[in-house]
Write a protein that holds these residues in place. Structure first.
Motif, mmCIF file in Angstrom:
data_model
loop_
_atom_site.group_PDB
_atom_site.id
_atom_site.type_symbol
_atom_site.label_atom_id
_atom_site.label_comp_id
_atom_site.label_asym_id
_atom_site.label_seq_id
_atom_site.Cartn_x
_atom_site.Cartn_y
_atom_site.Cartn_z
ATOM 1 N N VAL A 539 0.872 -1.175 0.000
ATOM 2 C CA VAL A 539 0.000 0.000 0.000
ATOM 3 C C VAL A 539 0.910 1.226 0.000
ATOM 4 O O VAL A 539 1.710 1.414 0.914
ATOM 5 C CB VAL A 539 -0.921 -0.001 1.231
ATOM 6 N N ASP A 567 -3.350 4.967 -2.112
ATOM 7 C CA ASP A 567 -4.010 4.156 -3.142
ATOM 8 C C ASP A 567 -4.520 2.867 -2.513
ATOM 9 O O ASP A 567 -3.846 2.252 -1.692
ATOM 10 C CB ASP A 567 -3.016 3.798 -4.251
ATOM 11 N N ASN A 568 -5.688 2.452 -2.923
ATOM 12 C CA ASN A 568 -6.230 1.145 -2.495
ATOM 13 C C ASN A 568 -6.130 0.969 -0.988
ATOM 14 O O ASN A 568 -5.625 -0.032 -0.480
ATOM 15 C CB ASN A 568 -5.487 0.005 -3.201
ATOM 16 N N ASP A 569 -6.612 1.951 -0.279
ATOM 17 C CA ASP A 569 -6.520 1.924 1.179
ATOM 18 C C ASP A 569 -7.525 0.918 1.748
ATOM 19 O O ASP A 569 -8.506 0.528 1.102
ATOM 20 C CB ASP A 569 -6.818 3.314 1.739
ATOM 21 N N PHE A 570 -7.267 0.503 2.939
ATOM 22 C CA PHE A 570 -8.183 -0.386 3.651
ATOM 23 C C PHE A 570 -7.966 -0.209 5.135
ATOM 24 O O PHE A 570 -6.972 0.358 5.581
ATOM 25 C CB PHE A 570 -7.948 -1.856 3.260
ATOM 26 N N TYR A 581 -12.085 -2.627 2.368
ATOM 27 C CA TYR A 581 -11.346 -1.882 1.342
ATOM 28 C C TYR A 581 -12.132 -0.627 0.986
ATOM 29 O O TYR A 581 -13.345 -0.676 0.757
ATOM 30 C CB TYR A 581 -11.112 -2.749 0.106
ATOM 31 N N GLY A 583 -10.669 1.941 -1.302
ATOM 32 C CA GLY A 583 -10.168 2.645 -2.467
ATOM 33 C C GLY A 583 -9.272 3.795 -2.058
ATOM 34 O O GLY A 583 -8.665 3.786 -0.986
ATOM 35 N N GLU A 584 -9.197 4.811 -2.911
ATOM 36 C CA GLU A 584 -8.305 5.932 -2.647
ATOM 37 C C GLU A 584 -8.832 6.790 -1.486
ATOM 38 O O GLU A 584 -10.018 7.112 -1.433
ATOM 39 C CB GLU A 584 -8.164 6.796 -3.898
#
Length: 743
Positions: A539, A567-570, A581, A583-584
């Protein structure tokens, strides 16, 4: 085997280390009497806040004074070189860490002493903008919030104790799980905080920032401390510092209590020992070791509607059987090699053995009528090595400060997750049974070029991650392991850029300086979630900051505007054990911090941070982060001048104030505001001291954690997915009295 046996064995071993460290080195005079020095020529180590010197040892009666925050103070006059036939001396002295971003801060021991610090979590509460929540008992890793990040149990904050990494990769409970309960607060000399990810030396999980604890004991000799307090608090601490080097010590802590409510009892034992000594010819070695063991209960959560209906009280425990046990054993060996020209090289190897057994049930009987309780185990072995080299080089006729770092770390972990019945605690379902090896190999470089009032900093970092996983409960495949389980491997690389710009608005050392910084940070993935051949999906975080600071001997001010994009945070919702999840995501904010020492003995550290965090695609706030955090630590230490107390009597007063604004919760709800006041008063005369500490002085009914989700704690009630408010109770007013003996 008795859980205290490892600690007792480690105590015996550390005693041997201290005896060896205290013995006169071949370079010391035959009388072993340290020589007093007025000036020390030293070069600060930006990472360890240490400086190497060839000057004579500082006398024992000249303990290092608190370092001024100013890092641009011109060096003192160089001491004349010793005669060739003079005995060679070597020591380690402490220097201020050169700040190269607007928000870097070092919190010295005087600031840490300003407010009560019952444990290592209380130390973290002095960090500007950081919230440390300990909502699941005394032995579980704290939940951290910083700069708009809900770092859970460490996934977005890198923690380091004396060079030993604390974050555990791919932990069964949460990514980057960082349990610092093994740290004895009395042996922490300072906290070095680097918020953001703008420095090349910052590694895995340095997303919102990095906190490094520098270890040492301020006063030589033997220090005994015994504490008794409300709710069965009992604590015994013994520290030994055999010589004039604050970095050579041994300390042991034994503590227990029944807690301020049901299911809050705990017991723990910890030992930390460190020895630093010179082997001559400019070689300095350091050894740091320790053992820690604890057993603790956890109260879980209370439903708000149960509290309002009178079915539960504020400090109730929803269900029994929650809690766990932890052990951790660690060793670091380091050597600083002789200078080659103006270059310095440090080598370190380290190893950590850790295990956790944890039982939690945050939803009662919502999923299964037998109970939703999860028992998680995580047994890990960490081995690593690092090398760092610093030197000054000339590029195009300009001096450039160059730092290089190489290292590797391998984690071998076995972990399980099983469901247990609330009726008798027996297991009825296996959910995870896996083992993996995760190896990170890294290299970084950073260069700083001063040009008049300008300074330019440029660096980069590369991390290569290899993962091998064996999942014993995965679908059967005859190609692997006798037809049971499934093995897979993955590999990936993360490259990051670090850059900074600095401008001094004057020629004096305390002039205002302006900063602009940029950095790419990362967090490693959960190993069990990787598929065969997958490029390990780090990440990535891009962070930027502009700000200013003014560092003087008595005043230090900082102001910064920060932002980050992920980016693609969770995030991992630990209440239901599910990764969500998003997303941004974007975060931004402003922080300000002040350190002041206006009068002898008076110290103050005040900070405030305002943050905003949201999901870009839906333009909704991220849950749980802390939008506003303010903290003040104010203390005074001196002689009251009261004749009836005697001229040698010293008095200490201090307070710590915390304000946490409402935090966003799921379903557009908000948590309650928190305001806490802690205070202490201490008096010392000669070898004896007495200290009274009171936490939550105003006895506020506050919620350490607040959550919104569905649950069913009454198995006879109909099942429902309607979300409800839950909370974990913060501690009520708690007082303790300590007797100190200094020998």
């Amino acid at each position: 085997m008795c859980p205290y046996v490892p600690v007792l064995l480690a105590t015996a071993l550390s005693s041997c280390v201290l005896v060896l460290a205290a013995a006169p080195s071949p370079q010391e005079g035959t009388e072993g009497v340290p020589v007093r020095s007025e000036h020390v020529e030293a070069e600060a180590d930006p990472r360890t806040n240490r400086a190497e010197s060839t000057a004579p040892r500082v006398g024992q009666d000249q303990a290092p004074a608190p370092e001024p925050a100013n890092t641009n103070t011109p060096p003192p006059p160089t001491e004349p070189a010793p005669a060739e036939d003079a005995p060679e001396k070597a020591t380690v002295v402490r220097g201020a860490r050169p700040a190269q971003t607007a928000s870097e801060v070092t919190l010295g021991r005087d600031i840490l002493d300003a407010a009560p610090r019952r444990n290592a979590v209380d130390l973290l509460r002095a960090v500007p903008g950081l919230v440390a929540s300990q909502h699941s008992g005394e032995g579980k890793a704290q939940q951290l919030f910083l700069r708009g990040f809900d770092a859970l149990h460490g996934q977005d904050v890198e923690l380091d104790v004396g060079g030993l990494p604390v974050n555990e990769v791919s932990h069964i409970h949460a990514l980057g799980y960082a349990d610092i309960n093994f740290v004895i607060p009395e042996v922490v000399q300072s906290l070095e905080v680097t918020e953001g990810s703008y420095r090349a030396s910052q590694g895995d999980f340095a997303v919102a920032g990095t906190v490094r604890m520098e270890l040492g004991v301020a006063e030589p000799g033997v220090h005994l401390l015994g504490t008794v307090g409300q709710y069965g608090q009992r604590r015994l601490v013994a520290t030994v510092r055999p010589g004039e080097d604050a970095g050579t010590f041994a300390a042991v802590e034994l503590g227990e209590g029944r807690g301020f409510g049901a299911q809050r009892g705990y017991g723990r034992a910890s030992l930390l020992a460190q020895a630093t000594t010179s082997l001559g010819n400019g070689v300095t070695v350091r050894a740091l070791g320790g053992s820690y063991v604890t057993r603790f209960d956890s109260p879980g959560v209370v439903r708000e509607d149960d509290l309002l209906a009178g079915r539960e009280d504020f400090f109730s425990a929803a269900l029994g059987r929650q809690g766990g046990s932890v052990s951790r054993h660690q060793l670091l060996l380091g050597v600083e090699l002789p200078r080659t020209g103006n270059g310095r090289t440090k080598l370190e190897v380290f190893g950590v053995l850790s295990d956790l057994r944890l039982r939690n049930n945050f939803t009662g009987f919502r999923v299964d009528v037998r109970g939703d309780g999860l028992e998680q185990t995580n047994n890990g072995t960490t081995l690593g090595a690092r090398a760092e080299h610093r030197r000054s080089v000339n590029i195009l006729g300009r001096p450039v400060a160059l730092e290089l770092g190489l290292g590797a770390r391998s984690d071998s972990v076995e972990q399980t997750q099983r469901r247990y019945r609330e009726s008798d605690g027996t297991f009825f379902s296996d959910e995870i049974d896996a083992k993996f090896t995760q190896t990170d190999v890294w290299g970084w470089a950073e260069a700083r070029l001063p040009l008049g009032r300008w300074s330019f900093r440029l660096g980069g970092r590369a991390d290569a991650l290899g993962v091998e996983v064996f999942d014993a409960l995965a679908f059967r495949d005859p190609r692997h392991y006798d037809g049971q389980g499934y093995a897979r491997s993955a590999f990936g690389v993360h490259l990051g850029t670090k850059a900074g710009l600095e401008y001094a608005m004057g020629d004096t050392a305390d002039a205002w300086r302006l900063f602009a910084s940029y950095g790419d940070g990362f967090r490693s993935p959960q190993a069990r979630g990787l598929s065969e051949g997958e490029r390990a999906p780090f990440v990535s975080i891009r962070s930027a900051e502009v700000g200013s600071r003014k560092d003087g001997e008595r005043w230090a001010l900082q102001l910064s505007l920060f932002g980050s994009q992920v980016d693609n945070d969770f995030f991992f919702d630990h209440t239901v054990g599910t990764t969500v999840y998003t997303g941004e995501t974007l975060r931004s904010g402003v922080s300000a911090a002040l350190q002041a020492r206006p009068l002898p003995g008076l110290v103050a550290s005040v900070s405030a941070t305002l943050a905003h965090a949201y999901v870009r695609s839906s333009d909704t706030l991220l849950p749980y982060f802390a939008p506003f955090v303010a903290r003040a630590d104010v203390g005074w230490d001196g002689q009251p001048g009261w004749s009836w107390l005697g001229a040698s009597t010293t008095l200490s007063l201090g307070t710590g104030l915390t304000f946490i604004g409402p935090r966003p919760l799921p379903f557009d709800e908000r948590s309650a505001t928190v305001f806490l006041a802690d205070a202490h008063v201490a008096v010392r005369r000669g070898e004896l001291g007495l200290r009274l500490e009171v936490s939550n002085l105003l006895d506020a009914r506050w919620r350490d954690g607040e959550f919104v989700y569905s649950s069913r704690f009454d198995p006879s009630a109909p099942a429902s997915l309607v979300p409800a408010r839950h909370f974990t109770a913060g501690s009520p007013r708690m007082a303790s009295l300590s007797l100190e003996v200094h020998l």
